[in-house]
Design a protein around this motif. Structure first.
Motif, PDB file in Angstrom:
ATOM      1  N   PRO A 175       0.811  -1.219   0.000  1.00 46.84           N
ATOM      2  CA  PRO A 175       0.000   0.000   0.000  1.00 46.84           C
ATOM      3  C   PRO A 175       0.847   1.272   0.000  1.00 46.84           C
ATOM      4  CG  PRO A 175      -0.295  -1.251   2.047  1.00 46.84           C
ATOM      5  CD  PRO A 175       0.587  -2.044   1.157  1.00 46.84           C
ATOM      6  N   ASP A 176       2.085   1.158   0.449  1.00 49.62           N
ATOM      7  CA  ASP A 176       2.975   2.311   0.463  1.00 49.62           C
ATOM      8  C   ASP A 176       3.757   2.460  -0.838  1.00 49.62           C
ATOM      9  OD1 ASP A 176       4.594   0.107   0.689  1.00 49.62           O
ATOM     10  OD2 ASP A 176       5.571   0.753   2.542  1.00 49.62           O
ATOM     11  N   GLY A 177       3.467   1.572  -1.823  1.00 44.56           N
ATOM     12  CA  GLY A 177       4.151   1.625  -3.103  1.00 44.56           C
ATOM     13  C   GLY A 177       5.469   0.871  -3.132  1.00 44.56           C
ATOM     14  N   GLU A 178       5.877   0.327  -2.003  1.00 42.45           N
ATOM     15  CA  GLU A 178       7.120  -0.435  -1.939  1.00 42.45           C
ATOM     16  C   GLU A 178       6.914  -1.818  -2.551  1.00 42.45           C
ATOM     17  OE1 GLU A 178      10.305   0.252  -0.779  1.00 42.45           O
ATOM     18  OE2 GLU A 178       9.525   2.301  -0.872  1.00 42.45           O
ATOM     19  N   PRO A 179       7.879  -2.301  -3.338  1.00 40.89           N
ATOM     20  CA  PRO A 179       7.739  -3.643  -3.906  1.00 40.89           C
ATOM     21  C   PRO A 179       7.801  -4.706  -2.818  1.00 40.89           C
ATOM     22  CG  PRO A 179       9.876  -2.689  -4.468  1.00 40.89           C
ATOM     23  CD  PRO A 179       9.106  -1.643  -3.735  1.00 40.89           C
ATOM     24  N   ARG A 180       7.012  -5.744  -3.010  1.00 43.27           N
ATOM     25  CA  ARG A 180       7.018  -6.889  -2.096  1.00 43.27           C
ATOM     26  C   ARG A 180       7.795  -8.021  -2.749  1.00 43.27           C
ATOM     27  NH1 ARG A 180       0.722  -7.209  -0.233  1.00 43.27           N
ATOM     28  NH2 ARG A 180       0.673  -5.268   0.919  1.00 43.27           N
ATOM     29  N   PRO A 181       8.355  -8.910  -1.931  1.00 43.98           N
ATOM     30  CA  PRO A 181       9.065 -10.047  -2.529  1.00 43.98           C
ATOM     31  C   PRO A 181       8.079 -10.992  -3.217  1.00 43.98           C
ATOM     32  CG  PRO A 181       9.035 -10.218  -0.126  1.00 43.98           C
ATOM     33  CD  PRO A 181       8.421  -8.902  -0.484  1.00 43.98           C
ATOM     34  N   PRO A 182       8.548 -11.716  -4.233  1.00 46.28           N
ATOM     35  CA  PRO A 182       7.654 -12.657  -4.924  1.00 46.28           C
ATOM     36  C   PRO A 182       7.317 -13.838  -4.020  1.00 46.28           C
ATOM     37  CG  PRO A 182       9.904 -12.937  -5.659  1.00 46.28           C
ATOM     38  CD  PRO A 182       9.908 -11.750  -4.751  1.00 46.28           C
ATOM     39  N   VAL A 183       6.283 -14.556  -4.405  1.00 45.18           N
ATOM     40  CA  VAL A 183       5.953 -15.815  -3.737  1.00 45.18           C
ATOM     41  C   VAL A 183       6.247 -16.933  -4.723  1.00 45.18           C
ATOM     42  CG1 VAL A 183       4.238 -14.853  -2.158  1.00 45.18           C
ATOM     43  CG2 VAL A 183       3.520 -15.679  -4.395  1.00 45.18           C
ATOM     44  N   PHE A 184       6.482 -18.119  -4.177  1.00 46.12           N
ATOM     45  CA  PHE A 184       6.861 -19.260  -4.993  1.00 46.12           C
ATOM     46  C   PHE A 184       5.900 -20.407  -4.737  1.00 46.12           C
ATOM     47  CE2 PHE A 184      10.590 -16.815  -3.773  1.00 46.12           C
ATOM     48  CZ  PHE A 184      11.065 -16.444  -5.014  1.00 46.12           C
ATOM     49  N   ASP A 185       5.403 -21.009  -5.799  1.00 43.93           N
ATOM     50  CA  ASP A 185       4.528 -22.169  -5.699  1.00 43.93           C
ATOM     51  C   ASP A 185       5.324 -23.405  -6.074  1.00 43.93           C
ATOM     52  OD1 ASP A 185       2.307 -20.706  -4.961  1.00 43.93           O
ATOM     53  OD2 ASP A 185       1.536 -20.539  -6.998  1.00 43.93           O
ATOM     54  N   LEU A 186       5.297 -24.405  -5.197  1.00 42.16           N
ATOM     55  CA  LEU A 186       5.906 -25.702  -5.472  1.00 42.16           C
ATOM     56  C   LEU A 186       4.811 -26.637  -5.931  1.00 42.16           C
ATOM     57  CD1 LEU A 186       8.041 -26.096  -2.230  1.00 42.16           C
ATOM     58  CD2 LEU A 186       8.775 -25.193  -4.449  1.00 42.16           C
ATOM     59  N   TYR A 187       5.095 -27.444  -6.955  1.00 43.49           N
ATOM     60  CA  TYR A 187       4.113 -28.364  -7.502  1.00 43.49           C
ATOM     61  C   TYR A 187       4.684 -29.779  -7.565  1.00 43.49           C
ATOM     62  CZ  TYR A 187       1.991 -24.088  -9.319  1.00 43.49           C
ATOM     63  OH  TYR A 187       1.441 -22.839  -9.443  1.00 43.49           O
ATOM     64  N   ASP A 188       3.890 -30.735  -7.115  1.00 45.47           N
ATOM     65  CA  ASP A 188       4.146 -32.146  -7.394  1.00 45.47           C
ATOM     66  C   ASP A 188       3.129 -32.491  -8.472  1.00 45.47           C
ATOM     67  OD1 ASP A 188       3.949 -34.969  -7.485  1.00 45.47           O
ATOM     68  OD2 ASP A 188       4.581 -35.157  -5.409  1.00 45.47           O
ATOM     69  N   VAL A 189       3.577 -32.546  -9.700  1.00 43.67           N
ATOM     70  CA  VAL A 189       2.691 -32.690 -10.855  1.00 43.67           C
ATOM     71  C   VAL A 189       1.907 -33.997 -10.801  1.00 43.67           C
ATOM     72  CG1 VAL A 189       2.615 -32.801 -13.383  1.00 43.67           C
ATOM     73  CG2 VAL A 189       4.221 -31.245 -12.247  1.00 43.67           C
ATOM     74  N   ASP A 190       2.584 -35.091 -10.446  1.00 46.84           N
ATOM     75  CA  ASP A 190       1.935 -36.404 -10.458  1.00 46.84           C
ATOM     76  C   ASP A 190       0.841 -36.538  -9.404  1.00 46.84           C
ATOM     77  OD1 ASP A 190       3.548 -37.343 -12.575  1.00 46.84           O
ATOM     78  OD2 ASP A 190       5.170 -37.713 -11.145  1.00 46.84           O
ATOM     79  N   ARG A 191       1.006 -35.909  -8.280  1.00 43.17           N
ATOM     80  CA  ARG A 191       0.018 -36.024  -7.199  1.00 43.17           C
ATOM     81  C   ARG A 191      -0.915 -34.824  -7.115  1.00 43.17           C
ATOM     82  NH1 ARG A 191       3.286 -37.500  -1.950  1.00 43.17           N
ATOM     83  NH2 ARG A 191       2.008 -35.755  -1.446  1.00 43.17           N
ATOM     84  N   ASP A 192      -0.754 -33.850  -8.006  1.00 42.58           N
ATOM     85  CA  ASP A 192      -1.592 -32.654  -8.036  1.00 42.58           C
ATOM     86  C   ASP A 192      -1.551 -31.920  -6.695  1.00 42.58           C
ATOM     87  OD1 ASP A 192      -3.288 -30.757  -9.158  1.00 42.58           O
ATOM     88  OD2 ASP A 192      -5.089 -31.836  -8.522  1.00 42.58           O
ATOM     89  N   LEU A 193      -0.325 -31.669  -6.208  1.00 44.43           N
ATOM     90  CA  LEU A 193      -0.129 -30.967  -4.943  1.00 44.43           C
ATOM     91  C   LEU A 193       0.545 -29.630  -5.182  1.00 44.43           C
ATOM     92  CD1 LEU A 193       1.288 -33.827  -2.702  1.00 44.43           C
ATOM     93  CD2 LEU A 193      -1.050 -32.995  -2.800  1.00 44.43           C
ATOM     94  N   GLU A 194       0.213 -28.670  -4.340  1.00 44.55           N
ATOM     95  CA  GLU A 194       0.809 -27.349  -4.434  1.00 44.55           C
ATOM     96  C   GLU A 194       1.034 -26.793  -3.040  1.00 44.55           C
ATOM     97  OE1 GLU A 194      -0.517 -22.919  -5.958  1.00 44.55           O
ATOM     98  OE2 GLU A 194      -1.697 -24.647  -6.535  1.00 44.55           O
TER      99      GLU A 194
END
Length: 113
Positions: free
Chosen positions: A62-81
């Motif tokens: 809200p103050d215009g400062e950039p926030r760090p990114p978030v990362f999504d981990l995926y197990d493709v075979d088990r459909d987990l995130e």
């Protein structure tokens, strides 16, 4: 963290870049910023796993400062995130995803990873 820094960090942690935003197929702003990488080989001793990590840009605060990114981990075979705040190695990602149940929604970003 810039896209170049994220891509470099993925590679330093042992991930292989599969997609880096900005191609002609993806045209939305979020797709242009997204980076996806895959674990190079199975990191599980029991069965082959296909693991991926994606970096999503975070909106400015809200103050215009950039926030760090978030990362999504995926197990493709088990459909987990699982959503995390730091970039794990593929081995750390496999351990983190190991205890999760199939079809569980992504969790909020975890501080420890």
């Amino acid at each position: 963290m810039t896209n170049a820094e994220i891509a470099r960090a993925f590679q330093e942690k042992g991930w292989e870049i599969r997609y880096r935003g900005g191609n002609a197929i993806c045209s939305t702003p979020s797709d242009m910023e997204m980076i996806v990488a895959d674990a190079p080989v199975s990191v599980s001793s029991e069965a082959p796993q296909r693991l991926s990590i994606a970096a999503w840009p975070a909106p400015d605060g809200p103050d215009g400062e950039p926030r760090p990114p978030v990362f999504d981990l995926y197990d493709v075979d088990r459909d987990l995130e699982v959503r995390v705040r730091r970039i794990p190695t593929p081995e750390q990602a496999a351990r983190l995803l190991e205890g999760r149940g199939a079809g569980e929604p992504a969790t909020e970003p975890r501080e420890g990873v």
